[in-house]
Write an enzyme that holds these catalytic residues in place. Sequence first.
Site, PDB file in Angstrom:
ATOM      1  N   ASP A   1     -18.577   9.322  -7.094  1.00 47.18           N
ATOM      2  CA  ASP A   1     -19.468   8.166  -7.265  1.00 47.18           C
ATOM      3  C   ASP A   1     -20.542   8.067  -6.181  1.00 47.18           C
ATOM      4  O   ASP A   1     -21.713   7.779  -6.460  1.00 47.18           O
ATOM      5  CB  ASP A   1     -18.665   6.854  -7.361  1.00 47.18           C
TER       6      ASP A   1
ATOM      7  N   ARG B   1     -26.358   8.767  -4.448  1.00 46.27           N
ATOM      8  CA  ARG B   1     -27.436   9.385  -3.655  1.00 46.27           C
ATOM      9  C   ARG B   1     -28.311  10.266  -4.527  1.00 46.27           C
ATOM     10  O   ARG B   1     -29.530  10.334  -4.343  1.00 46.27           O
ATOM     11  CB  ARG B   1     -26.828  10.193  -2.502  1.00 46.27           C
TER      12      ARG B   1
ATOM     13  N   ASP C   1     -16.553   0.190  -4.847  1.00 42.40           N
ATOM     14  CA  ASP C   1     -15.700   1.343  -4.565  1.00 42.40           C
ATOM     15  C   ASP C   1     -14.488   0.931  -3.730  1.00 42.40           C
ATOM     16  O   ASP C   1     -13.329   1.137  -4.122  1.00 42.40           O
ATOM     17  CB  ASP C   1     -16.515   2.407  -3.833  1.00 42.40           C
ATOM     18  N   HIS C   2     -14.734   0.326  -2.584  1.00 41.37           N
ATOM     19  CA  HIS C   2     -13.633  -0.012  -1.676  1.00 41.37           C
ATOM     20  C   HIS C   2     -12.786  -1.172  -2.213  1.00 41.37           C
ATOM     21  O   HIS C   2     -11.579  -1.239  -1.941  1.00 41.37           O
ATOM     22  CB  HIS C   2     -14.178  -0.339  -0.294  1.00 41.37           C
TER      23      HIS C   2
ATOM     24  N   ASP D   1     -13.466   9.126  -7.897  1.00 43.75           N
ATOM     25  CA  ASP D   1     -13.605   8.282  -6.719  1.00 43.75           C
ATOM     26  C   ASP D   1     -14.440   8.977  -5.640  1.00 43.75           C
ATOM     27  O   ASP D   1     -15.084   8.324  -4.826  1.00 43.75           O
ATOM     28  CB  ASP D   1     -12.219   7.930  -6.164  1.00 43.75           C
TER      29      ASP D   1
ATOM     30  N   ASP E   1     -10.491   0.403  -4.632  1.00 42.32           N
ATOM     31  CA  ASP E   1      -9.526   1.212  -3.880  1.00 42.32           C
ATOM     32  C   ASP E   1      -8.388   0.350  -3.333  1.00 42.32           C
ATOM     33  O   ASP E   1      -7.227   0.767  -3.295  1.00 42.32           O
ATOM     34  CB  ASP E   1     -10.221   1.926  -2.713  1.00 42.32           C
TER      35      ASP E   1
END
Length: 360
Positions: free
Chosen positions: A82, A87, A100-101, A79, A104
């Site tokens: 990633d 980047r 991602d969020h 987590d 989560d």
Amino acid sequence: GIKAHQLHFSFSFLSQQFLPTWLAPNLITFTGFMFLVLNFLMLAFYDYDFTASSAGNQHVASWVWVAAGIFNFLAYTLDGVDGKQARRTNSSTPLGELFDHGLDSWACIFFVATVYSIFGRGESGVAVGTLYYLLWVVLFSFILSHWEKYNTGILFLPWGYDISQGTISLVYLVTAVVGVETWYQPVIWNLLYRDLFTFMIIACSFSVTLPMSLYNVLKAYRSNTLKHSSLYEAFLPFLSPVLLFVLSTTWVIFSPSKILELQPRMFYLMVGTAFANVTCKLIVCQMSNTRCQPLTWLLLPMTAVVLLSITGVFTNETLLLYLWTSAVILTHVHYGISVVQQLSNHFNIFAFSLKKPNMD
């Protein structure tokens, strides 16, 4: 997505040394999330009703706790990796942040319910009702950060997240070595480990997350930098999660068969998934600078389900809960897939590959 205040120093090393440059960041995110789901399913198999850690019951095997500790550590590490991978491969997109969020928000229920198996619901454990309210403290703590960004444009993720994840992994491994019986003993005087567990969750939320989020939003309001026209608009995202809390708590309190005592794991899963659906819609609004809708349509059929249950019209509450939980999961998965597909098409990218569409 980018995690603020990361304490996990292995992220950069892992990203640069072990992860191939062709590996899509979203695939890393999804793999980490699936480790948490695997933990949840594994403990559901060995301790479905959270009684295995109680005195006099057959305890979960040590290797299960070792696996849980490793899986939780891998989930947390991936987590954090990633964003660095995105980047590094120059592939940062709004889809990655949402992915991602969004995951989560769903992960909250999986790690909270899995940790619960350490203490269980016995005499030295935590009552299922207490854990239900603790789960809500965790869920509201999560949505607070995204509510803050919705209003200020800045995402604040407290350091408590990093400490809690590292601690959880360690506690799993310690449990494998010393056994769950160790947690029966007081830490000091009459303070049990379960009390420490409860205190830490509440303290992190009410002493760090809540004050910081409220302070930053009100500061933006006073300085006229609030992204929305009024405090009413600013607090609008809380309507759906508060109504979800009211509905689910009404079911818990007035359930004829005491459904939370009968099916705690399934009830937590239903609440956590419905909450994730509400939160994902806020995250989409926050990222797209659009107005958050006051009500999530999922709450309408849920109102009917709760009424059917507490009035006794539908007598088999367990069956009703299983049917409704399945419906909530399918609805949330469908919503997630639809959003990912739309964003992938909009940005002309693949969700799980760094290749570009229509390039061959």
